[in-house]
Design a protein around this motif. Structure first.
Motif, PDB file in Angstrom:
ATOM      1  N   PRO A   1       0.256  75.368  49.308  1.00 31.19           N
ATOM      2  CA  PRO A   1      -0.166  74.491  48.205  1.00 31.19           C
ATOM      3  C   PRO A   1       0.770  73.329  47.935  1.00 31.19           C
ATOM      4  CG  PRO A   1       0.634  76.613  47.380  1.00 31.19           C
ATOM      5  CD  PRO A   1       0.526  76.748  48.858  1.00 31.19           C
ATOM      6  N   GLY A   2       2.091  73.483  48.127  1.00 29.19           N
ATOM      7  CA  GLY A   2       3.029  72.418  47.795  1.00 29.19           C
ATOM      8  C   GLY A   2       2.830  71.160  48.627  1.00 29.19           C
ATOM      9  N   ILE A   3       2.842  71.315  49.942  1.00 29.47           N
ATOM     10  CA  ILE A   3       2.692  70.158  50.835  1.00 29.47           C
ATOM     11  C   ILE A   3       1.291  69.569  50.712  1.00 29.47           C
ATOM     12  CG2 ILE A   3       2.669  69.430  53.246  1.00 29.47           C
ATOM     13  CD1 ILE A   3       4.841  71.488  53.797  1.00 29.47           C
ATOM     14  N   THR A   4       0.287  70.443  50.629  1.00 26.01           N
ATOM     15  CA  THR A   4      -1.097  69.959  50.533  1.00 26.01           C
ATOM     16  C   THR A   4      -1.284  69.104  49.289  1.00 26.01           C
ATOM     17  OG1 THR A   4      -1.847  71.980  51.637  1.00 26.01           O
ATOM     18  CG2 THR A   4      -3.510  70.659  50.533  1.00 26.01           C
ATOM     19  N   MET A   5      -0.780  69.586  48.145  1.00 24.55           N
ATOM     20  CA  MET A   5      -0.921  68.834  46.896  1.00 24.55           C
ATOM     21  C   MET A   5      -0.152  67.519  46.948  1.00 24.55           C
ATOM     22  SD  MET A   5      -2.195  68.625  43.822  1.00 24.55           S
ATOM     23  CE  MET A   5      -2.621  70.190  43.039  1.00 24.55           C
ATOM     24  N   CYS A   6       1.066  67.533  47.449  1.00 19.25           N
ATOM     25  CA  CYS A   6       1.889  66.318  47.491  1.00 19.25           C
ATOM     26  C   CYS A   6       1.213  65.218  48.313  1.00 19.25           C
ATOM     27  CB  CYS A   6       3.263  66.644  48.062  1.00 19.25           C
ATOM     28  SG  CYS A   6       4.363  65.206  48.184  1.00 19.25           S
ATOM     29  N   ILE A   7       0.743  65.568  49.495  1.00 25.19           N
ATOM     30  CA  ILE A   7       0.084  64.568  50.344  1.00 25.19           C
ATOM     31  C   ILE A   7      -1.169  64.040  49.661  1.00 25.19           C
ATOM     32  CG2 ILE A   7      -1.115  64.199  52.535  1.00 25.19           C
ATOM     33  CD1 ILE A   7       0.769  66.290  53.763  1.00 25.19           C
ATOM     34  N   GLY A   8      -1.936  64.940  49.066  1.00 25.25           N
ATOM     35  CA  GLY A   8      -3.176  64.530  48.424  1.00 25.25           C
ATOM     36  C   GLY A   8      -2.958  63.552  47.289  1.00 25.25           C
TER      37      GLY A   8
ATOM     38  N   MET B   1      -7.739  67.460  49.304  1.00 23.25           N
ATOM     39  CA  MET B   1      -6.504  68.250  49.324  1.00 23.25           C
ATOM     40  C   MET B   1      -6.035  68.591  47.908  1.00 23.25           C
ATOM     41  SD  MET B   1      -4.588  66.114  52.373  1.00 23.25           S
ATOM     42  CE  MET B   1      -3.264  67.275  52.712  1.00 23.25           C
ATOM     43  N   VAL B   2      -6.135  67.630  46.996  1.00 25.98           N
ATOM     44  CA  VAL B   2      -5.707  67.869  45.617  1.00 25.98           C
ATOM     45  C   VAL B   2      -6.555  68.947  44.962  1.00 25.98           C
ATOM     46  CG1 VAL B   2      -5.657  66.857  43.295  1.00 25.98           C
ATOM     47  CG2 VAL B   2      -4.691  65.594  45.225  1.00 25.98           C
ATOM     48  N   PHE B   3      -7.874  68.815  45.077  1.00 28.26           N
ATOM     49  CA  PHE B   3      -8.743  69.706  44.309  1.00 28.26           C
ATOM     50  C   PHE B   3      -8.914  71.071  44.957  1.00 28.26           C
ATOM     51  CE2 PHE B   3      -9.974  65.831  42.044  1.00 28.26           C
ATOM     52  CZ  PHE B   3      -9.903  66.315  40.742  1.00 28.26           C
ATOM     53  N   ILE B   4      -8.770  71.161  46.259  1.00 24.23           N
ATOM     54  CA  ILE B   4      -8.757  72.495  46.868  1.00 24.23           C
ATOM     55  C   ILE B   4      -7.525  73.257  46.384  1.00 24.23           C
ATOM     56  CG2 ILE B   4      -8.346  73.726  49.028  1.00 24.23           C
ATOM     57  CD1 ILE B   4     -10.172  71.831  50.398  1.00 24.23           C
ATOM     58  N   THR B   5      -6.387  72.589  46.360  1.00 28.97           N
ATOM     59  CA  THR B   5      -5.164  73.240  45.905  1.00 28.97           C
ATOM     60  C   THR B   5      -5.277  73.653  44.445  1.00 28.97           C
ATOM     61  OG1 THR B   5      -3.905  71.847  47.441  1.00 28.97           O
ATOM     62  CG2 THR B   5      -2.663  73.011  45.744  1.00 28.97           C
ATOM     63  N   ALA B   6      -5.719  72.722  43.604  1.00 25.49           N
ATOM     64  CA  ALA B   6      -5.837  73.023  42.179  1.00 25.49           C
ATOM     65  C   ALA B   6      -6.847  74.138  41.934  1.00 25.49           C
ATOM     66  CB  ALA B   6      -6.243  71.766  41.410  1.00 25.49           C
TER      67      ALA B   6
ATOM     68  N   GLY C   1       3.993  62.306  40.222  1.00 18.47           N
ATOM     69  CA  GLY C   1       3.148  63.488  40.241  1.00 18.47           C
ATOM     70  C   GLY C   1       3.079  64.141  41.607  1.00 18.47           C
ATOM     71  N   GLY C   2       3.020  63.336  42.654  1.00 17.72           N
ATOM     72  CA  GLY C   2       2.987  63.884  44.003  1.00 17.72           C
ATOM     73  C   GLY C   2       4.252  64.650  44.345  1.00 17.72           C
ATOM     74  N   LEU C   3       5.401  64.132  43.922  1.00 22.08           N
ATOM     75  CA  LEU C   3       6.665  64.813  44.187  1.00 22.08           C
ATOM     76  C   LEU C   3       6.754  66.130  43.417  1.00 22.08           C
ATOM     77  CD1 LEU C   3       9.089  61.741  44.153  1.00 22.08           C
ATOM     78  CD2 LEU C   3       8.155  62.954  46.142  1.00 22.08           C
TER      79      LEU C   3
END
Length: 491
Positions: free
Chosen positions: A79-86, A122-127, A190-192
């Motif tokens: 989740p960390g890398i996926t969310m950051c990139i998204g 990527m953002v919403f799958i993670t969330a 927010g990405g970081l």
């Protein structure tokens, strides 16, 4: 001593804190995106609406594929890398709108569309994975509320900036440069922050149990699992409920730009996202009410949201029946005109209840299964179908389909979706899924008490079940968890 906030422990390795981090990331990306689009024409001038609608239509078309098959990416990257990139892809989108406002050139915005389409998935799958897979069954309403309220908070912050800057501007105009700069800075930060998200097996609930087991899978196994989810009949029944979930963003932004001047648009968008937050708390009170069974909570919450939401869309059809999209009003509505009052009421109804529809969808998905792996794909398909609906809406809006037809189409899908959720709620949602163990899902310690299983034994059996490709069925005290949960959740 561990501090508590709204019922969750403030520990970095707490699922509650992880959901808070996820919500901050969504607020810094999608929340700002919503605020920008609610200004009308993506925050740009009304004559730029068609270009921005085409960009957003491309975004959502790509979003369908990135979400529908992004569960495999999340399970591999974490989740960390996926969310950051998204989140960082939203920076590209905002920058493209700024560039277009400054130069009028379309190349950068058109290229940004598919980039943010991948990132949004990527953002919403993670969330969605965090909000449905990390909480216990009794907490799923509060987790959904936190996610959507933090997204709303991002929109509040994104909305108050143009309200302040444009408070003395009573003409149609584009978004000033400081607004774009502020949005970009918020998104980068927010990405970081997203890098702080952890996999569920590294987290501990308040009772000491781990959140989930994440058996390793190869790339082909992940893809096959993702494809097989499309054959799930329960998931297929939810498609009509998924499809219109964000069409209101397209419609509201377009009508807002057509009818109102910039400061009126800014005020509407700001008040709407502010009202969303207390409304979310009210819905949470229903969805997590401890003295009701889960079916009663879900159906009551569905009714409370569906009735005013459908009424608002009927009102929209009546209001816009004589609007001519090829002829812009010569005097856009200002916030000090008497007719603005009814515009304000309807905008609030449409916005708030359509946003709370997301909470209902997350609750329904979380009620179907506790398996983190399965939830990843469920949420991905939800966001993918949602993106497809938004893409269709953006496409139709870009060719200036009559507002009454656009509102009627959204109303139709919401009506079918509400009916499908009533059916699933009555016939398919149980008061607990802890009566059997699912892939990767760990039953909380306080539920395991009395079953004869310790957490260590329970986790080992889940891992053994995963190694042979089947859901584990408890060998000791199978009925005890059901009685425990029912006593706890539906007294």
């Amino acid at each position: 001593m561990v501090l508590k906030l709204f019922g969750g422990e403030l520990r970095y390795h707490s699922p509650w804190v992880q959901n808070m981090i996820s919500g901050i990331c969504v607020g810094a990306s999608a929340g700002i995106y919503v605020a920008l689009n609610l200004l009308g024409a993506g925050g740009g001038r009304p004559d730029a609406a068609q270009v921005v609608q085409v960009v957003n239509s491309t975004l959502c078309a790509v979003w369908f594929f990135s979400s529908s098959f992004g569960g495999s990416i999340l399970n591999k990257l974490g989740p960390g890398i996926t969310m950051c990139i998204g989140v960082q892809t939203y920076v590209v989108y905002v920058g493209s709108l700024w560039y277009y406002d400054e130069t009028g050139k379309k190349g950068y915005p058109y290229a940004a569309g598919p980039i943010i389409g991948i990132g949004a998935g990527m953002v919403f799958i993670t969330a969605g994975y965090v909000v449905t897979g990390y909480p216990e069954e009794r907490e799923k309403g509060s987790y959904a509320t936190m996610l959507m309220n933090l997204q709303g908070l991002g929109s509040v912050i994104g909305g108050i900036i143009p309200v302040i800057i444009n408070r003395n501007t009573d003409t149609a105009a584009g978004v000033p440069r400081p607004v774009y700069i502020s949005f970009i800075v918020i998104m980068i930060i927010g990405g970081l922050i997203g890098l702080l998200l952890l996999r569920p097996q590294k987290l501990r609930r308040d009772d000491g149990s781990i959140v989930a087991v994440h058996p390793p899978r190869g790339a082909w196994e992940e893809l096959k699992s993702n494809l097989l989810i499309f054959s799930d009949p329960i998931l297929l029944m939810m498609f009509p409920a998924f499809f219109p979930a964000e069409c209101f963003l397209v419609y509201s932004g377009s009508v807002n730009a057509y009818l109102n001047n910039l400061r009126a648009r800014s005020l509407l968008s700001f008040i709407a996202v502010c009202l969303q937050i207390p409304a979310g708390w009210g819905l949470q009170w229903i969805l997590d009410r401890p003295y009701w069974g889960r079916r009663k909570r879900g159906l009551t919450g569905l009714t409370v949201i569906a009735v005013p939401m459908l009424a608002a869309w009927v009102w929209e059809m009546i209001r816009t029946r004589n609007y001519n999209r090829n002829r812009l009003p010569t005097n856009p509505t200002d916030w000090d005109e008497p007719k603005f009052g009814w515009i304000f009421v309807l905008f609030m109804m449409t916005w708030v209840f359509c946003q709370l529809w997301h909470n209902i969808v997350y609750y329904w998905i979380g009620a179907i299964t506790n398996s983190p792996q399965k939830l990843t794909h469920y949420v991905g398909v939800f966001r993918g179908v949602l993106g497809a609906g938004e893409a269709v809406c953006f496409g139709l809006d870009s060719i200036k389909i009559p507002f009454i037809a656009e509102a009627g189409g959204v109303l139709l899908f919401y009506t079918i979706g509400v009916a499908s959720f009533y059916y699933l709620g009555i016939y398919h949602i149980k008061d607990t899924n802890y009566d059997h163990e699912e892939e990767g899902a760990v039953i909380p310690n306080h539920i395991l008490e009395g079953t004869g299983l310790t957490e260590g034994q329970h986790v080992e059996e889940i891992k053994r079940a995963a190694s042979v490709g089947r859901d584990h069925r408890p060998s000791v005290g199978e009925k005890a968890p059901v009685e425990e949960v029912k006593g706890e959740q539906s007294a």
